[in-house]
Write an enzyme that holds these catalytic residues in place. Structure first.
Site, PDB file in Angstrom:
ATOM      1  N   ARG A 243     -19.229-132.094 -74.321  1.00  0.00           N
ATOM      2  CA  ARG A 243     -20.402-132.810 -73.808  1.00  0.00           C
ATOM      3  C   ARG A 243     -21.623-131.929 -73.996  1.00  0.00           C
ATOM      4  O   ARG A 243     -21.607-130.746 -73.655  1.00  0.00           O
ATOM      5  CB  ARG A 243     -20.243-133.119 -72.316  1.00  0.00           C
ATOM      6  N   ARG A 258     -19.890-126.083 -65.498  1.00  0.00           N
ATOM      7  CA  ARG A 258     -20.449-127.154 -66.340  1.00  0.00           C
ATOM      8  C   ARG A 258     -20.731-126.570 -67.725  1.00  0.00           C
ATOM      9  O   ARG A 258     -21.812-126.040 -67.978  1.00  0.00           O
ATOM     10  CB  ARG A 258     -21.722-127.729 -65.708  1.00  0.00           C
ATOM     11  N   GLU A 330     -16.719-132.347 -57.703  1.00  0.00           N
ATOM     12  CA  GLU A 330     -15.794-133.215 -58.436  1.00  0.00           C
ATOM     13  C   GLU A 330     -14.867-132.420 -59.350  1.00  0.00           C
ATOM     14  O   GLU A 330     -15.311-131.542 -60.098  1.00  0.00           O
ATOM     15  CB  GLU A 330     -16.583-134.207 -59.280  1.00  0.00           C
ATOM     16  N   SER A 333     -11.722-137.863 -61.714  1.00  0.00           N
ATOM     17  CA  SER A 333     -12.253-139.187 -61.401  1.00  0.00           C
ATOM     18  C   SER A 333     -11.260-140.239 -61.865  1.00  0.00           C
ATOM     19  O   SER A 333     -10.346-139.953 -62.639  1.00  0.00           O
ATOM     20  CB  SER A 333     -13.622-139.413 -62.057  1.00  0.00           C
ATOM     21  N   ARG A 370     -11.714-127.368 -64.203  1.00  0.00           N
ATOM     22  CA  ARG A 370     -12.286-127.137 -62.873  1.00  0.00           C
ATOM     23  C   ARG A 370     -11.209-126.957 -61.797  1.00  0.00           C
ATOM     24  O   ARG A 370     -11.458-126.322 -60.773  1.00  0.00           O
ATOM     25  CB  ARG A 370     -13.203-128.303 -62.486  1.00  0.00           C
TER      26      ARG A 370
END
Length: 399
Positions: A243, A258, A330, A333, A370
Site C-alpha cells: 500500500r 504502518r 486495528e 478486519s 501487526r
C-alpha cells in the site's frame, strides 16, 4: 456495483442509505446519467424498426432508409457515449451500508461490540522496536522510507503466526491458496478498489499490472466471469501486500506499524445471499479465536458507515491493546461486501437448472504483521506457547 434496477425502483431508500457514507451525490449523478441513457434507448429502437421493410423498396423508400441510417448512426453514437458515462458513474457508487453499520465517518465513530482479555503489560511498556529486531534504517536504505527488515527471532515469530493461521483456517474448511500479488486493472475494479482508491496502490504501467493491498483481490478475480456450480466456497491465502498509504503522511510512520509492504493471511468466502450475515459472524468468530489463542487483549468494533471501503456493507475490526500507545489499534478486519464485488466481477451461481443469481462475498484477515507487534508489546518478548510449536522461539532476543 449496486443493483441498478433495484435502485431505479426505490431511489429514495438507496439515496438515504448511501447518504450515510457521504455518497448521496454520487448516486444522484448515476440516476441522471441513467435517465439520459434510457431516454435514448427507445429512439434507437424506433430507428432500427424503421429500417425493416416488406418487399422491394421504392426509390423514395431507399432515400428514406438512407436518412434513417444516418440518423441511427448518430443516435447510436449518443447512446454509446451515454452508456459509458452511466457505467463510469455506476463504478463510483459504493455499496449500500447495512442498517446495523455504525453511523459516522471516522474511526472514533465506531461502536465497541465487545472486549476480551486483561490489559496488563511489562513495566516500562516498550515499543516493538525495543523488543524485536526490526531494522528500519537498512530497510530505508534498500527501499525508501517506511520499509523495514524483520530479522532473526522477530522473523521466526511472524512466520509462526502465518502458519498458525493457515492451519486453523484449513481445519475450519478453507482451501489454502498462494496467489499472485500482481493483478490486472479489471481485478482491482471488480473488487471495488478502483476507481476510488487508485492512488493508494503501486502500479507497473508498462505491463498494466498493480501490486495488491490484500489477497482478497486475486481470490475474487480468479472467478471473474464465471458461473459457480456449488456454494459456499471458502479460500484462505498468504501473501505479501503493498500500500502506498498516500493519504496517511505523518500517521504512525514510526516503526513497522504502518509500512508500505506487509504480510497477512486472508479469508474470502463466496456464499448464498441468505447465508452471508451468519457467515460474517462466523468469520469474526474465527478471527477472535486466533487472537484469544495468542492471549492478546483486544476489542471488537463495528465500523462507521462513512469509514467503510467502497465494497463493504459492514465491517468489524479487531483492535489489539498496544501498551506503548496506551490504546487499541486495528490488527484484523472482517467485511461483508454482499453482492457488490460479484456483480462488478460478473460472478454468478446456478440455482436449479436454468436460473442464475449473484452470490455474496466476504473477506476477513486472520493475521497480519501487526499481530506480532501486539505480542511483543504485551508480553515483553515472551512468546505464546501455541506459536512455539510453529517454530517461534520461547523468547524474542534482539540482536
Amino acid at each position: 456495483m449496486i443493483d441498478l434496477k433495484a435502485a431505479r425502483n426505490d431511489p429514495d431508500t438507496v439515496r438515504s442509505a448511501l447518504a450515510r457514507r457521504g455518497a448521496g451525490h454520487a448516486f444522484d449523478e448515476l440516476l441522471a446519467a441513467d435517465e439520459r441513457w434510457r431516454a435514448l434507448v427507445p429512439k434507437v429502437d424506433e430507428l432500427r424498426a424503421q429500417q425493416k421493410l416488406d418487399g422491394k423498396p421504392t426509390p423514395e423508400q431507399l432515400e428514406r432508409l438512407k436518412q434513417v441510417k444516418e440518423q441511427l448512426k448518430s443516435v447510436e453514437g449518443e447512446l454509446g457515449a451515454a452508456e459509458a458515462v452511466r457505467d463510469a458513474a455506476l463504478g463510483k457508487v459504493p455499496n449500500l451500508p447495512h442498517a446495523s453499520a455504525a453511523d459516522g465517518d471516522r474511526d472514533e465513530d465506531a461502536i465497541v461490540v465487545s472486549e476480551w482479555g486483561e490489559r496488563t503489560a511489562p513495566d516500562p511498556a516498550l515499543e516493538h522496536l525495543d523488543v524485536g529486531n526490526y531494522d528500519m534504517e537498512r530497510g530505508a536504505k534498500v527501499s525508501g522510507a517506511r520499509f523495514g527488515l524483520i530479522i532473526g527471532d522477530a522473523a521466526r515469530l511472524s512466520l509462526s503466526l502465518y502458519r498458525l493461521a493457515l492451519d486453523r483456517l484449513t481445519e475450519a474448511g478453507f482451501t489454502p491458496v498462494l496467489p499472485p500479488v500482481l493483478v490486472r486493472e479489471e481485478a482491482m475494479y471488480g473488487t471495488g478498489f478502483f476507481p476510488s482508491e487508485k492512488n493508494d496502490f503501486y502500479s507497473i504501467p508498462e505491463d498494466g499490472l498493480y501490486l495488491v493491498g490484500t489477497s482478497e483481490v486475486p481470490l475474487i478475480a480468479m472467478h471473474m466471469g464465471e458461473i459457480l456450480e456449488q456454494l459456499p466456497i471458502r479460500y484462505c491465502a498468504f501473501s505479501s501486500c503493498f500500500r502506498r498509504e498516500s493519504g496517511s503522511a505523518g500517521r504512525d510512520t514510526r516503526g513497522m506499524f504502518r509500512v508500505h509492504q506487509f504480510q497477512k493471511v486472508e479469508m474470502v468466502v463466496y456464499i448464498r445471499p441468505e447465508d452471508s450475515w451468519d457467515e460474517h459472524e462466523r468469520l469474526l468468530g474465527i478471527e477472535e479465536s486466533i487472537v484469544q489463542e495468542l492471549g492478546v487483549p483486544y476489542r471488537v468494533v463495528n465500523s462507521a458507515a462513512g469509514d467503510l471501503s467502497s465494497a463493504a456493507a459492514k465491517r468489524y475490526d479487531i483492535e489489539a491493546w498496544f501498551p506503548s500507545q496506551n490504546r487499541y489499534r486495528e490488527i484484523t478486519s472482517c467485511s461483508n461486501t454482499t453482492d457488490y464485488q460479484a456483480r462488478r466481477s460478473g460472478i454468478r451461481y446456478r440455482v436449479g437448472e436454468k436460473q442464475l443469481e449473484t452470490p455474496h462475498t466476504l473477506n476477513g484477515t486472520a493475521v497480519t504483521d501487526r499481530c506480532a507487534l501486539a505480542i511483543l508489546e504485551n508480553f515483553g518478548g515472551d512468546v505464546p506457547e501455541v506459536l512455539q510449536s510453529f517454530g517461534a522461539p520461547a523468547r524474542i532476543t534482539k540482536a
